[in-house]
Design a protein around this motif. Structure first.
Motif, PDB file in Angstrom:
ATOM      1  N   GLU A  50       0.811  -1.215   0.000  1.00 55.56           N
ATOM      2  CA  GLU A  50       0.000   0.000   0.000  1.00 55.56           C
ATOM      3  C   GLU A  50       0.848   1.270   0.000  1.00 55.56           C
ATOM      4  N   VAL A  51       2.136   1.108   0.274  1.00 59.59           N
ATOM      5  CA  VAL A  51       3.030   2.273   0.246  1.00 59.59           C
ATOM      6  C   VAL A  51       4.041   2.142  -0.895  1.00 59.59           C
ATOM      7  N   MET A  52       4.887   1.121  -0.798  1.00 55.19           N
ATOM      8  CA  MET A  52       6.036   1.057  -1.713  1.00 55.19           C
ATOM      9  C   MET A  52       5.635   0.679  -3.134  1.00 55.19           C
ATOM     10  N   GLU A  53       4.788  -0.304  -3.293  1.00 56.20           N
ATOM     11  CA  GLU A  53       4.449  -0.756  -4.643  1.00 56.20           C
ATOM     12  C   GLU A  53       3.723   0.315  -5.449  1.00 56.20           C
ATOM     13  N   PRO A  54       2.668   0.956  -4.899  1.00 54.98           N
ATOM     14  CA  PRO A  54       2.022   2.026  -5.675  1.00 54.98           C
ATOM     15  C   PRO A  54       2.957   3.206  -5.940  1.00 54.98           C
ATOM     16  N   THR A  55       3.759   3.562  -4.924  1.00 57.61           N
ATOM     17  CA  THR A  55       4.683   4.687  -5.093  1.00 57.61           C
ATOM     18  C   THR A  55       5.754   4.357  -6.122  1.00 57.61           C
ATOM     19  N   TRP A  56       6.165   3.084  -6.165  1.00 58.31           N
ATOM     20  CA  TRP A  56       7.160   2.667  -7.156  1.00 58.31           C
ATOM     21  C   TRP A  56       6.587   2.762  -8.568  1.00 58.31           C
ATOM     22  N   HIS A  57       5.343   2.394  -8.743  1.00 57.85           N
ATOM     23  CA  HIS A  57       4.721   2.499 -10.068  1.00 57.85           C
ATOM     24  C   HIS A  57       4.644   3.964 -10.515  1.00 57.85           C
ATOM     25  N   ILE A  58       4.360   4.833  -9.570  1.00 57.70           N
ATOM     26  CA  ILE A  58       4.340   6.273  -9.891  1.00 57.70           C
ATOM     27  C   ILE A  58       5.734   6.737 -10.305  1.00 57.70           C
ATOM     28  N   LEU A  59       6.763   6.252  -9.580  1.00 57.35           N
ATOM     29  CA  LEU A  59       8.146   6.614  -9.920  1.00 57.35           C
ATOM     30  C   LEU A  59       8.491   6.134 -11.333  1.00 57.35           C
ATOM     31  N   GLU A  60       8.161   4.899 -11.657  1.00 54.02           N
ATOM     32  CA  GLU A  60       8.470   4.377 -12.995  1.00 54.02           C
ATOM     33  C   GLU A  60       7.779   5.197 -14.077  1.00 54.02           C
ATOM     34  N   LYS A  61       6.523   5.561 -13.822  1.00 50.42           N
ATOM     35  CA  LYS A  61       5.780   6.371 -14.796  1.00 50.42           C
ATOM     36  C   LYS A  61       6.431   7.738 -14.963  1.00 50.42           C
ATOM     37  N   ASN A  62       6.834   8.359 -13.834  1.00 50.62           N
ATOM     38  CA  ASN A  62       7.458   9.687 -13.903  1.00 50.62           C
ATOM     39  C   ASN A  62       8.825   9.648 -14.585  1.00 50.62           C
ATOM     40  N   LEU A  63       9.573   8.548 -14.372  1.00 47.41           N
ATOM     41  CA  LEU A  63      10.887   8.440 -15.004  1.00 47.41           C
ATOM     42  C   LEU A  63      10.759   8.348 -16.525  1.00 47.41           C
ATOM     43  N   LYS A  64       9.703   7.707 -17.003  1.00 47.27           N
ATOM     44  CA  LYS A  64       9.483   7.621 -18.444  1.00 47.27           C
ATOM     45  C   LYS A  64       9.154   8.983 -19.044  1.00 47.27           C
ATOM     46  N   LEU A  65       8.503   9.842 -18.223  1.00 51.78           N
ATOM     47  CA  LEU A  65       8.100  11.156 -18.716  1.00 51.78           C
ATOM     48  C   LEU A  65       9.146  12.235 -18.450  1.00 51.78           C
ATOM     49  N   ALA A  66      10.200  11.901 -17.687  1.00 50.11           N
ATOM     50  CA  ALA A  66      11.209  12.907 -17.307  1.00 50.11           C
ATOM     51  C   ALA A  66      11.922  13.440 -18.544  1.00 50.11           C
ATOM     52  N   SER A  67      12.139  14.747 -18.554  1.00 43.77           N
ATOM     53  CA  SER A  67      12.808  15.379 -19.700  1.00 43.77           C
ATOM     54  C   SER A  67      14.243  15.769 -19.399  1.00 43.77           C
ATOM     55  N   ASN A  68      14.640  15.738 -18.133  1.00 44.00           N
ATOM     56  CA  ASN A  68      16.022  16.078 -17.772  1.00 44.00           C
ATOM     57  C   ASN A  68      16.397  15.399 -16.472  1.00 44.00           C
ATOM     58  N   ILE A  69      17.666  15.492 -16.126  1.00 45.04           N
ATOM     59  CA  ILE A  69      18.170  14.778 -14.949  1.00 45.04           C
ATOM     60  C   ILE A  69      17.639  15.371 -13.654  1.00 45.04           C
ATOM     61  N   ASP A  70      17.336  16.660 -13.642  1.00 47.49           N
ATOM     62  CA  ASP A  70      16.771  17.263 -12.440  1.00 47.49           C
ATOM     63  C   ASP A  70      15.387  16.706 -12.150  1.00 47.49           C
TER      64      ASP A  70
END
Length: 891
Positions: A701-721
């Protein structure tokens, strides 16, 4: 303004006001962040603010004079400060506080002054000061003020700048002019005080006819206009940064004298510009000032050509004073602007970006005057060339070549290897930083992107790859900012893509995170941890000083090879780490960073209790550059805290399961004290339910959903910051939702875990005392002997022995219970566990309501799924509300 700047400014302000104690800076920082506006105050509001302060103050002339002085020095954020002061004049309460604070500070300063020795004595306040004493005191104070405000000698200024630049460029010393350049004043092109045009006796000009006076004065003026004293017009010595003044023969005819005084400001401007050119041409003042001086020198050459032409007319007798005034007027405006710029740069001690800011502001302010604006535009373009060369190297190649510290980005000597060692290391933030005073005002909006662009390219360069922006184009100064803004945008987009692709594809950042970090630190690899905990169970029970690290490393290697983790290509980067502190101490040390408690906590001695291997155990991970920018020591420390938290929960769960196995064996005996034994079974099950539900909450309920959000955001990231921000946000959310950022919740949870561990130890001791397993194994003949399968007689004999053994063991257990007080012990465990669990649920309810941490409500729903604790929690909430409610007055 970023959070760090707000934090710094608030602390500085509290320090200046000598405010100690109270609620501290955090309260004010939160208020500022909640109430700050997205817009910037304009010059119009600053003008209104200036008028308001002038009307409010008792000495408006002094205020306006000081404002103009600071404005001439191009002081940054001056208008914003004036706007703030105007708002303070409307706040009576704040004004009263500031007046009281100023009075207290003045008293402290007076006390300090009386305790220190001074060069002159001040009469006691109880006695009256005579006029003579007052005049003497005024002279002494005046001399002190004059000495403090005196201009620093150019030689000393150059020496200080040279030492600073040589220190920065230790391998490449800054070139300097030979000493004779400064020792020969005739080379400077300015007035030589104490010399005159000729040693011949000067004829008194008042005795000459008017035409002769005019002819003499025209000749004098032509000399004075090029920095040479005449017979009847001479330059006065300079005082500080004042403009050049001249003395004119008092016997000169008034009509001629009036026209002379109109022409002399040209000579004063020429003198100021010449001094500026000669001074700023030195290498120590930087390339921008040098380029500006060179551009001014070109304009002065044109002026000198004009004077030469006028001298030619004068020799032919065709130049009258009126004609001189006519011919000199167009140049007068040019020299006036040049002198104004020179004075402003000199007063503001501008270099590099600050010089360009001043030139840009002047150019912008001359919008209505096309000739003046064109002149300033020419100077700004010329001065910006070396600055833009540095800028181009930075945004196109990631290289800084700034020997004179003129650029907006400053490089610091930091080692990237420390990212893996030091939690406080801020390589990414501090390796390259923005120098606010060196940001040209026309690049202020793009400063962050300029910094990031060069940083991105620099990281790739440090990995051995030479990068050059394919859209590189010369940056040229223009009043239309969009022209170079587009260039910076293109360079930024290219640098972002290059570094992001480099990390994601070549360095496999996502693979490191998902296949290694998540599997090991977030306990995502179940079979690996079962193998590892089975192999290391006995070793980790030892005190941490008795554990052999190499043995643990070997067991880790074995567990990795025996599980599905064997397919992980980065498994060799996983290492064992035995921490010197328990989890709570580590968290308190991290939470105390950059706070007042940091020194006290760090300097405190380690806990006196000897840590077991389980309490000190953690994983570590070897990360190489440039992945260490993302997975740095700070991030790894957060992963370690999450791992230690869950690893200990997993250990407690295994202990409770072991008790469950032992209890199943004990159930076959008919104990007379089955009541307390059933109570122990029930408590064990409650504990197991608690630990398993906490683990489920953290994992799913914490790590798995948050990890999926991280993976989604990393795919959309446009720069290292963006990657850094998303990764940090992921860890922060996990720590917060797992109760690791709240010391109060963590301490209650730690007490619950301690109660569970002590209960399992107690139950294990009781089970071992019965020696059930060993007795039954010794009497078992189920599998036969070496002589063959058991006979019927042997089976009957075995059954009788088992029956007798069970009876004896049951009696032994009852006697053990009666003699050792196990029932009271179990009841005490039950009471402690229930108290701490209710306390945890109550605190979770409070935090989820007050701090809007709604995810924590999931723990309450899981642990109180059947409403068993609801009534108790409602009762505790009602008591808390009664304590918080104010007492109503009786009618």
């Amino acid at each position: 303004m970023n959070e760090f700047r707000i934090h710094h400014d608030v602390n500085e302000l509290l320090s200046l006001l000598r405010v100690h104690g109270g609620e501290g800076a955090e309260v004010y920082i939160d208020l500022l962040q909640k109430n700050r506006t997205p817009y910037v105050t304009t010059t119009v509001s600053a003008h209104g603010a200036k008028v308001k302060i002038a009307e409010f103050t008792r000495t408006p002339e002094d205020f306006l004079k000081k404002y103009d002085e600071l404005k001439s020095k191009n002081t940054r954020h001056l208008d914003s400060l004036v706007y703030l002061l105007s708002k303070l004049t409307e706040d009576k309460e704040t004004l009263h506080y500031l007046q009281q604070n100023a009075k207290e500070r003045a008293e402290l300063a007076a006390n300090a002054a009386t305790n220190s020795t001074t060069n002159f004595s001040i009469p006691s306040s109880t006695s009256k000061i005579s006029m003579q004493e007052l005049e003497e005191l005024r002279k002494q104070l005046g001399s002190v003020t004059a000495n403090s405000s005196a201009q620093q000698p150019p030689e000393l200024t150059r020496k200080i700048l040279r030492e600073k630049q040589n220190k920065k460029n230790s391998g490449q010393p800054i070139p300097v002019f030979p000493s004779w350049v400064y020792e020969r004043p005739a080379l400077l092109g300015d007035f030589l005080i104490g010399t005159s045009l000729s040693t011949d006796t000067t004829v008194p000009i008042g005795t000459l006819p008017l035409a002769s006076q005019e002819s003499m004065i025209v000749e004098d003026l032509l000399y004075v206009l090029i920095g040479v004293d005449g017979r009847y017009i001479t330059a006065q010595p300079l005082v500080g940064r004042q403009n050049r003044a001249f003395s004119v023969d008092p016997n000169l005819d008034l009509s001629i004298k009036e026209l002379v005084t109109r022409i002399l400001p040209v000579a004063a401007s020429y003198s100021a510009v010449t001094r500026f050119i000669e001074e700023k041409s030195s290498f120590e003042y930087g390339q921008v000032n040098h380029a500006l001086a060179a551009a001014m020198r070109t304009l002065i050459k044109e002026y000198m050509i004009l004077i030469t032409q006028l001298e030619h007319l004068q020799r032919q007798g065709l130049l009258s004073l009126q004609k001189l005034w006519f011919y000199i007027q167009p140049t007068m405006r040019t020299l006036e602007i040049l002198a104004s710029l020179a004075t402003s740069v000199d007063k503001g001690e501008c270099m590099g970006g600050s010089t360009l800011s001043l030139l840009h502001d002047k150019t912008f302010n001359y919008t209505g005057d096309s000739q003046a604006q064109e002149l300033c535009l020419y100077l700004t373009k010329a001065a910006s060339v070396p600055y833009f060369e540095i800028l181009e190297k930075w945004i196109y190649r990631g290289i800084i070549n700034d020997p004179y510290s003129e650029f907006m980005v400053e490089e610091h000597e930091l080692q990237k290897e420390k990212i893996q060692e030091d939690y406080n290391d801020k390589y990414w933030d501090q390796r390259y930083t923005v120098v606010q005073q060196q940001i040209p005002s026309f690049l202020q909006k793009m400063a962050d992107k300029i910094l990031s662009t060069g940083k991105y390219l620099n990281v790739v360069r440090e990995c051995g790859r030479d990068v050059t922006c394919p859209v590189a184009k010369e940056v040229i100064y223009t009043l239309k900012e969009r022209a170079y803004v587009e260039q910076i945008e293109k360079a930024y987009n290219y640098a972002s893509k290059v570094l992001l692709d480099f990390l994601m594809e070549e360095k496999e950042l996502v693979a490191h995170l998902s296949r290694s970090i998540k599997h090991y630190f977030l306990m995502d690899q179940g079979d690996f941890f079962v193998h590892f905990m089975d192999l290391t169970e006995e070793e980790l029970k030892k005190p941490v000083d008795d554990i052999i690290i190499t043995r643990l490393e070997a067991l880790l290697e074995l567990a990795l090879r025996m599980s599905t983790a064997n397919t992980d290509p980065f498994k060799d980067d996983l290492k064992i780490d035995l921490m010197p502190h328990d989890l709570i101490t580590q968290l308190l040390r991290v939470l105390a960073i950059e706070t007042k408690q940091e020194k006290a906590i760090i300097s405190a001695d380690p806990t006196e209790l000897t840590l077991s291997g389980l309490e000190a155990f953690s994983f570590d991970y070897i990360v190489k550059w440039p992945l260490s920018l993302i997975i740095n020591r700070k991030a790894l420390t957060r992963y370690q805290m999450l791992f230690r938290h869950m690893f200990y929960c997993k250990h407690v769960e295994r202990q409770l399961c072991n008790v469950w196995i032992s209890n199943k064996t004990a159930k076959q005996f008919s104990l007379h004290s089955a009541k307390w034994f059933a109570g122990a079974f029930t408590l064990r099950q409650r504990m197991l339910n608690f630990v398993q539900n906490i683990q489920y909450y953290m994992m799913f309920e914490v790590m798995e959903p948050t990890w999926h959000i991280l993976e989604k955001n990393l795919k959309l990231a446009s720069n290292i910051d963006d990657v850094l921000s998303h990764h940090t946000s992921f860890l922060d959310n996990c720590l917060k939702d797992c109760m690791l950022t709240n010391p109060e919740l963590l301490k209650i949870f730690s007490k619950l875990m301690s109660v569970c561990v002590m209960f399992t130890n107690c139950m294990q001791r009781f089970t071992q005392s019965m020696k059930l397993d060993s007795e039954l194994e010794r009497l078992t003949l189920e599998h036969g002997t070496m002589l063959g399968p058991p006979t019927e007689e042997e089976r009957a004999e075995e059954a009788a022995k088992k029956k007798l053994t069970n009876k004896l063991l049951a009696e032994h257990a009852d006697n053990l219970h009666l003699t050792s007080g196990f029932e009271a012990t179990i009841n005490k465990f039950d009471s402690n566990f229930s108290t701490h669990l209710l306390d945890l649920l109550d605190k979770l309810s409070v935090y989820s309501t007050n701090d809007c941490e709604h995810s924590m409500l999931n723990i309450i729903y899981r642990l109180d799924f059947n409403g068993f604790y609801t009534e108790r929690l409602e009762h505790m909430s009602a008591e808390r509300s009664q304590k918080a409610a104010p007492l109503l007055p009786r009618l």
